[in-house]
Each structure stands twice: as C-alpha cells, then as structure tokens.
Write a protein that holds these residues in place. Structure first.
Motif, PDB file in Angstrom:
ATOM      1  N   MET A 168       0.841  -1.214   0.000  1.00  0.00           N
ATOM      2  CA  MET A 168       0.000   0.000   0.000  1.00  0.00           C
ATOM      3  C   MET A 168       0.872   1.259   0.000  1.00  0.00           C
ATOM      4  SD  MET A 168      -3.383   0.157   0.114  1.00  0.00           S
ATOM      5  CE  MET A 168      -4.254   0.992   1.450  1.00  0.00           C
ATOM      6  N   PRO A 169       0.682   2.121  -0.950  1.00  0.00           N
ATOM      7  CA  PRO A 169       1.441   3.380  -0.956  1.00  0.00           C
ATOM      8  C   PRO A 169       0.861   4.345   0.058  1.00  0.00           C
ATOM      9  CG  PRO A 169      -0.127   3.342  -2.766  1.00  0.00           C
ATOM     10  CD  PRO A 169      -0.273   2.022  -2.046  1.00  0.00           C
ATOM     11  N   PRO A 170       1.643   5.344   0.433  1.00  0.00           N
ATOM     12  CA  PRO A 170       1.096   6.373   1.325  1.00  0.00           C
ATOM     13  C   PRO A 170      -0.060   7.102   0.654  1.00  0.00           C
ATOM     14  CG  PRO A 170       3.416   6.770   0.844  1.00  0.00           C
ATOM     15  CD  PRO A 170       3.002   5.604   0.018  1.00  0.00           C
ATOM     16  N   LEU A 171      -1.119   7.301   1.391  1.00  0.00           N
ATOM     17  CA  LEU A 171      -2.303   7.926   0.815  1.00  0.00           C
ATOM     18  C   LEU A 171      -2.702   9.135   1.646  1.00  0.00           C
ATOM     19  CD1 LEU A 171      -4.385   4.721   0.101  1.00  0.00           C
ATOM     20  CD2 LEU A 171      -3.386   6.219  -1.609  1.00  0.00           C
ATOM     21  N   PRO A 172      -3.360  10.104   1.008  1.00  0.00           N
ATOM     22  CA  PRO A 172      -3.834  11.262   1.761  1.00  0.00           C
ATOM     23  C   PRO A 172      -4.849  10.833   2.812  1.00  0.00           C
ATOM     24  CG  PRO A 172      -4.572  11.362  -0.534  1.00  0.00           C
ATOM     25  CD  PRO A 172      -3.612  10.220  -0.433  1.00  0.00           C
ATOM     26  N   LYS A 173      -4.757  11.467   3.962  1.00  0.00           N
ATOM     27  CA  LYS A 173      -5.603  11.060   5.077  1.00  0.00           C
ATOM     28  C   LYS A 173      -7.065  11.387   4.831  1.00  0.00           C
ATOM     29  CE  LYS A 173      -5.275  11.022  10.072  1.00  0.00           C
ATOM     30  NZ  LYS A 173      -4.488  11.501  11.214  1.00  0.00           N
ATOM     31  N   ARG A 174      -7.283  12.547   4.225  1.00  0.00           N
ATOM     32  CA  ARG A 174      -8.676  12.950   3.981  1.00  0.00           C
ATOM     33  C   ARG A 174      -8.880  13.295   2.511  1.00  0.00           C
ATOM     34  NH1 ARG A 174      -9.723  13.806   9.221  1.00  0.00           N
ATOM     35  NH2 ARG A 174      -7.933  14.638  10.332  1.00  0.00           N
ATOM     36  N   LYS A 175     -10.125  13.170   2.127  1.00  0.00           N
ATOM     37  CA  LYS A 175     -10.495  13.591   0.777  1.00  0.00           C
ATOM     38  C   LYS A 175     -10.465  15.119   0.715  1.00  0.00           C
ATOM     39  CE  LYS A 175     -14.370  13.468  -2.424  1.00  0.00           C
ATOM     40  NZ  LYS A 175     -15.566  12.707  -2.809  1.00  0.00           N
ATOM     41  N   LEU A 176      -9.901  15.623  -0.394  1.00  0.00           N
ATOM     42  CA  LEU A 176      -9.905  17.065  -0.582  1.00  0.00           C
ATOM     43  C   LEU A 176     -11.286  17.495  -1.070  1.00  0.00           C
ATOM     44  CD1 LEU A 176      -6.975  17.878  -0.085  1.00  0.00           C
ATOM     45  CD2 LEU A 176      -6.827  18.612  -2.444  1.00  0.00           C
ATOM     46  N   SER A 177     -11.814  18.513  -0.452  1.00  0.00           N
ATOM     47  CA  SER A 177     -13.131  18.978  -0.888  1.00  0.00           C
ATOM     48  C   SER A 177     -13.051  19.532  -2.308  1.00  0.00           C
ATOM     49  CB  SER A 177     -13.639  20.060   0.057  1.00  0.00           C
ATOM     50  OG  SER A 177     -12.907  21.255  -0.132  1.00  0.00           O
ATOM     51  N   LYS A 178     -14.192  19.559  -2.969  1.00  0.00           N
ATOM     52  CA  LYS A 178     -14.211  20.087  -4.341  1.00  0.00           C
ATOM     53  C   LYS A 178     -13.668  21.509  -4.373  1.00  0.00           C
ATOM     54  CE  LYS A 178     -18.442  17.588  -5.054  1.00  0.00           C
ATOM     55  NZ  LYS A 178     -19.896  17.822  -4.985  1.00  0.00           N
ATOM     56  N   GLY A 179     -13.995  22.249  -3.323  1.00  0.00           N
ATOM     57  CA  GLY A 179     -13.544  23.638  -3.288  1.00  0.00           C
ATOM     58  C   GLY A 179     -12.034  23.748  -3.228  1.00  0.00           C
ATOM     59  N   ARG A 180     -11.410  22.950  -2.356  1.00  0.00           N
ATOM     60  CA  ARG A 180      -9.943  22.999  -2.237  1.00  0.00           C
ATOM     61  C   ARG A 180      -9.281  22.503  -3.508  1.00  0.00           C
ATOM     62  NH1 ARG A 180      -7.965  24.592   2.533  1.00  0.00           N
ATOM     63  NH2 ARG A 180      -5.792  24.347   1.999  1.00  0.00           N
ATOM     64  N   ARG A 181      -9.824  21.429  -4.059  1.00  0.00           N
ATOM     65  CA  ARG A 181      -9.267  20.885  -5.303  1.00  0.00           C
ATOM     66  C   ARG A 181      -9.343  21.929  -6.414  1.00  0.00           C
ATOM     67  NH1 ARG A 181     -13.376  17.262  -8.031  1.00  0.00           N
ATOM     68  NH2 ARG A 181     -14.083  19.362  -8.492  1.00  0.00           N
ATOM     69  N   ASP A 182     -10.497  22.570  -6.535  1.00  0.00           N
ATOM     70  CA  ASP A 182     -10.671  23.544  -7.602  1.00  0.00           C
ATOM     71  C   ASP A 182      -9.808  24.774  -7.382  1.00  0.00           C
ATOM     72  OD1 ASP A 182     -12.411  21.761  -8.624  1.00  0.00           O
ATOM     73  OD2 ASP A 182     -14.232  22.868  -8.128  1.00  0.00           O
ATOM     74  N   ARG A 183      -9.609  25.138  -6.107  1.00  0.00           N
ATOM     75  CA  ARG A 183      -8.755  26.293  -5.837  1.00  0.00           C
ATOM     76  C   ARG A 183      -7.315  25.987  -6.254  1.00  0.00           C
ATOM     77  NH1 ARG A 183      -9.676  27.381   0.143  1.00  0.00           N
ATOM     78  NH2 ARG A 183     -11.554  26.152  -0.166  1.00  0.00           N
ATOM     79  N   ARG A 184      -6.892  24.743  -6.002  1.00  0.00           N
ATOM     80  CA  ARG A 184      -5.532  24.380  -6.418  1.00  0.00           C
ATOM     81  C   ARG A 184      -5.417  24.438  -7.935  1.00  0.00           C
ATOM     82  NH1 ARG A 184      -5.081  19.029  -4.748  1.00  0.00           N
ATOM     83  NH2 ARG A 184      -5.699  18.367  -6.825  1.00  0.00           N
ATOM     84  N   ARG A 185      -6.445  23.932  -8.618  1.00  0.00           N
ATOM     85  CA  ARG A 185      -6.380  23.873 -10.074  1.00  0.00           C
ATOM     86  C   ARG A 185      -6.621  25.226 -10.736  1.00  0.00           C
ATOM     87  NH1 ARG A 185      -9.548  18.133 -10.936  1.00  0.00           N
ATOM     88  NH2 ARG A 185      -8.010  16.881  -9.840  1.00  0.00           N
ATOM     89  N   ALA A 186      -7.023  26.197  -9.963  1.00  0.00           N
ATOM     90  CA  ALA A 186      -7.304  27.509 -10.548  1.00  0.00           C
ATOM     91  C   ALA A 186      -6.047  28.108 -11.153  1.00  0.00           C
ATOM     92  CB  ALA A 186      -7.878  28.447  -9.496  1.00  0.00           C
ATOM     93  N   GLN A 187      -4.849  27.708 -10.642  1.00  0.00           N
ATOM     94  CA  GLN A 187      -3.613  28.283 -11.165  1.00  0.00           C
ATOM     95  C   GLN A 187      -2.936  27.371 -12.168  1.00  0.00           C
ATOM     96  OE1 GLN A 187      -0.994  28.831  -7.779  1.00  0.00           O
ATOM     97  NE2 GLN A 187      -2.278  27.459  -6.583  1.00  0.00           N
ATOM     98  N   ASP A 188      -3.625  26.314 -12.604  1.00  0.00           N
ATOM     99  CA  ASP A 188      -2.996  25.367 -13.515  1.00  0.00           C
ATOM    100  C   ASP A 188      -3.045  25.796 -14.972  1.00  0.00           C
ATOM    101  OD1 ASP A 188      -2.473  23.871 -11.371  1.00  0.00           O
ATOM    102  OD2 ASP A 188      -3.795  22.205 -11.854  1.00  0.00           O
TER     103      ASP A 188
END
Ligand SMILES: [Zn+2]
Length: 61
Positions: free
Chosen positions: A1-21
């Motif tokens: 098992m690879p290391p995995l993120p502890k929590r799911k990123l909310s749509k808002g946080r995910r979209d905020r990250r992708r806003a600068q992509d």
C-alpha cells in the motif's frame, strides 16, 4: 500500500488548487525586422534576425 492522503480534498480545495494550472499566454514582442510576433530574447523564427541585422539562421521553402 502506498502512502495515501488522510482525507479527501473537498471540491472547493481541489478547484482552488487547479485555478492556477491554466497556461497563461507567453509574452510576445514584435520582430523589428519582419514584424512577426516572437518570444523576447530569441532569434526571430520567421526571418532569423536578432538585435538589429544579425542574421543567424535563414530558412526558406
Ligand atoms: Zn523577424
């Protein structure tokens, strides 16, 4: 098992990250020799000139 993120990123946080992509348009300058748009500090791809009348490479069909 690879290391995995502890929590799911909310749509808002995910979209905020992708806003600068999105890629922004590269800044272009007009060639002083032929008037074509080219990247600054580069030899003009269409006429091969740089800084006035320095012919570095000329390509014609
Ligand atoms: Zn040019």
């Amino acid at each position: 098992m690879p290391p995995l993120p502890k929590r799911k990123l909310s749509k808002g946080r995910r979209d905020r990250r992708r806003a600068q992509d999105a890629l922004k348009a590269r800044n272009l300058v007009q060639c002083s020799n032929c008037g074509e748009m080219r990247l600054p500090h580069t030899v003009c791809p269409s006429c091969g000139h740089y800084k006035g009348r320095e012919v570095v490479e000329v390509e014609k069909e």
